[in-house]
Design a protein around this motif. Structure first.
Motif, short mmCIF file in Angstrom:
data_model
loop_
_atom_site.label_atom_id
_atom_site.label_comp_id
_atom_site.label_asym_id
_atom_site.label_seq_id
_atom_site.Cartn_x
_atom_site.Cartn_y
_atom_site.Cartn_z
N THR A 175 0.82 -1.22 0.00
CA THR A 175 0.00 0.00 0.00
C THR A 175 0.85 1.27 0.00
O THR A 175 0.35 2.35 -0.30
N GLY A 176 2.11 1.16 0.39
CA GLY A 176 2.98 2.34 0.48
C GLY A 176 2.76 3.14 1.75
O GLY A 176 3.46 4.12 2.03
N LYS A 177 1.78 2.73 2.59
CA LYS A 177 1.50 3.47 3.83
C LYS A 177 2.69 3.38 4.77
O LYS A 177 3.24 2.30 4.98
N VAL A 178 3.07 4.55 5.34
CA VAL A 178 4.17 4.54 6.32
C VAL A 178 3.56 4.55 7.72
O VAL A 178 2.78 5.44 8.06
N SER A 179 3.88 3.54 8.50
CA SER A 179 3.37 3.45 9.88
C SER A 179 4.51 3.67 10.84
O SER A 179 5.65 3.28 10.57
N LYS A 180 4.16 4.27 11.99
CA LYS A 180 5.19 4.49 13.02
C LYS A 180 4.82 3.72 14.27
O LYS A 180 3.65 3.67 14.65
N SER A 181 5.85 3.16 14.88
CA SER A 181 5.55 2.44 16.12
C SER A 181 5.70 3.43 17.26
O SER A 181 6.65 4.20 17.33
N ILE A 182 4.70 3.43 18.15
CA ILE A 182 4.70 4.40 19.25
C ILE A 182 4.55 3.62 20.55
O ILE A 182 3.88 2.58 20.57
N LEU A 183 5.19 4.09 21.60
CA LEU A 183 5.16 3.34 22.85
C LEU A 183 4.26 4.06 23.84
O LEU A 183 4.66 5.04 24.48
N ARG A 184 3.04 3.62 23.93
CA ARG A 184 2.03 4.27 24.77
C ARG A 184 1.15 3.23 25.43
O ARG A 184 1.02 2.12 24.93
N PRO A 185 0.49 3.64 26.55
CA PRO A 185 -0.53 2.74 27.10
C PRO A 185 -1.77 2.74 26.20
O PRO A 185 -1.90 3.61 25.34
N ARG A 186 -2.63 1.77 26.42
CA ARG A 186 -3.91 1.81 25.72
C ARG A 186 -4.97 2.28 26.72
O ARG A 186 -4.73 2.21 27.92
N ASP A 187 -6.07 2.72 26.32
CA ASP A 187 -7.26 3.05 27.14
C ASP A 187 -7.11 4.27 28.05
O ASP A 187 -7.85 5.22 27.93
#
Ligand code: NAD
Length: 403
Positions: A150-162
């Protein structure tokens, strides 16, 4: 050049070529001392082979199992005799040199492993030089990924959920305890982290090799995960990265089924928390890590990447018995970290830790030493005042779409 460490935030922008080579040699010496691993794999691809767990995996398979290895990584070469190469570059140069001197096949490519182009290049190399592989080790840790379709660039982020998470942390520049609050990630951020650190790319590697008939009978593939104690769950296992690890673990199950036609398996190994270039960037984890290291060292239980991976191969994967897994189907080499006596002690220290007692009750000094060692500094037998060449022969590069 006389190379000194230059630290900026979570990274050191210089690396010492001889120090990195010494690091590789020390890991090799450990494996040789521990002895050969009978029935280990003979043809291995390591994705993410230049530092941390991937580098140790390459060293164990080569020097413990006598395997031919192909490595993929994303590292920087030296520039015009002005800027050193990255540590992973020097590690890989030293590894190749030592492997060849020992009569072992070793080839590496410096490329974006997420791209179709890198996969295609590896398929060609394996086809030409080796034939079907016995093992693929997937040890990537990356902040971003460009999706090859798809060419989409994703970034990994370090966060809590909720919900937001507030706790003690450590500022490693100032060596001070601070209180940090992380806001919860959005759904999009969770999805992007899964895109980067989940199992989709691992699966694409296995599919590309399968299409080219490059999986041998009895083929194994393994990727690395982390669980950790309750103390770290909000930011790790129940956080964005945990969502990615859930995806990676689900991918292992799906791949395992598909590999049955090769009498093969896909595993996830849960490894212990260790100082690597990637783990130092995770909020709260370095504080947990320095308390854990203090406790594990005092109890004589401390291990580095090389000890972890040697144990994974010698005692879990290739000890002649069925591979032991937990209730979720994962191999555990984090058993010593997770021992209840260790965790009770770490929790006690976590409550006590403050600026006044930081050096007494934690392994902060050891952390800084380990961090510098990742970049080749502080190794015994290396003359850090010597003028050293910083250029090494280049690795094969593979062009892939740029942003
Ligand atoms: P690391 O940063 O030391 O190594 C990452 C590797 O990935 C390097 O070889 C790097 O060159 C390569 N890489 C990154 N982006 C790339 C790209 N686009 N293309 C090609 N190569 C690329 O990381 P690590 O800590 O050894 O982590 C490896 C795995 O182990 C990860 O899945 C991590 O979650 C897992 N793990 C780490 C720990 C820990 O405490 N360090 C604990 C348990 C599991």
């Amino acid at each position: 050049m006389i190379v000194k460490p230059k630290i900026r935030g979570f990274i050191c922008t210089t690396a010492h070529p001889r120090g990195c080579a010494q690091n590789v040699k020390e890991q090799m010496a450990y494996v040789r001392k521990m002895g050969p691993i009978a029935k280990g794999p003979k043809k291995v691809l390591i994705v993410g082979s230049s530092t941390g767990y991937g580098l140790s995996s390459r060293i164990v398979t080569a020097f413990g199992c006598q395997a031919a290895t192909v490595g993929v990584f994303f590292e920087k070469p030296a520039e015009n005799n002005k800027r050193t190469a990255s540590a992973g570059w020097y590690n890989s140069a030293a590894f190749e040199q030592e492997a060849r001197a020992a009569g072992l096949y070793a080839k590496s490519i410096n490329a974006d492993a997420f791209s179709d182009e890198a996969k295609q290049k590896i398929v060609e190399i394996v086809q030409q030089d080796l034939g079907p592989l016995d093992m693929v080790i997937y040890s990537l840790a990356s902040p971003r990924r460009r999706h090859p379709k798809t060419g989409k660039v994703s970034k990994s982020i370090l966060r809590p959920r909720d919900i937001p998470f507030t706790n003690k942390s450590i500022d490693m520049d100032k060596n001070e305890i601070e209180t940090v609050t992380l806001p919860p990630a959005t759904e999009e951020e969770i999805q992007q982290t899964v895109d980067v650190m989940g199992g989709e790319d691992w699966q694409m590697w296995i599919e590309a090799l399968a299409r080219a008939n490059l999986l041998a009978d009895g083929f194994l593939t393994i990727a690395y995960s982390y669980v950790g104690p309750e103390l770290t769950h909000a930011v790790y296992r129940h956080g964005t990265i945990g969502a990615a690890k859930d995806h990676l673990e689900a991918t292992a199950k799906a791949l395992d089924k598909r590999l049955s036609k090769y009498h093969g398996h896909a595993y996830v190994s849960v490894n212990k928390a260790l100082v690597t270039q990637s783990s130092s960037a995770i909020p709260f984890i370095p504080l947990y890590f320095i308390l854990l290291a203090k406790v594990m060292k005092e109890k004589g239980l401390h291990e580095d990447c090389i000890q972890q991976i040697y144990r994974l191969f010698a005692e879990r994967l290739y000890n002649g018995k069925a591979v032991p897994v937990d209730e979720a189907g994962r191999i555990r080499v984090d058993d010593r970290e997770m021992r209840s006596d260790v965790q009770v002690e770490v929790q006690k220290l976590w409550k006590q830790v403050a600026n006044e007692n930081l050096y007494q009750i934690s392994d902060l000094k050891g952390y800084h030493e380990d961090f510098l060692r990742l970049f080749g500094f502080g190794l015994q037998g290396v003359d850090y005042e010597a003028d050293v060449p910083i250029e090494t022969p280049p690795f094969m590069e593979v062009a892939s779409p740029t942003d």
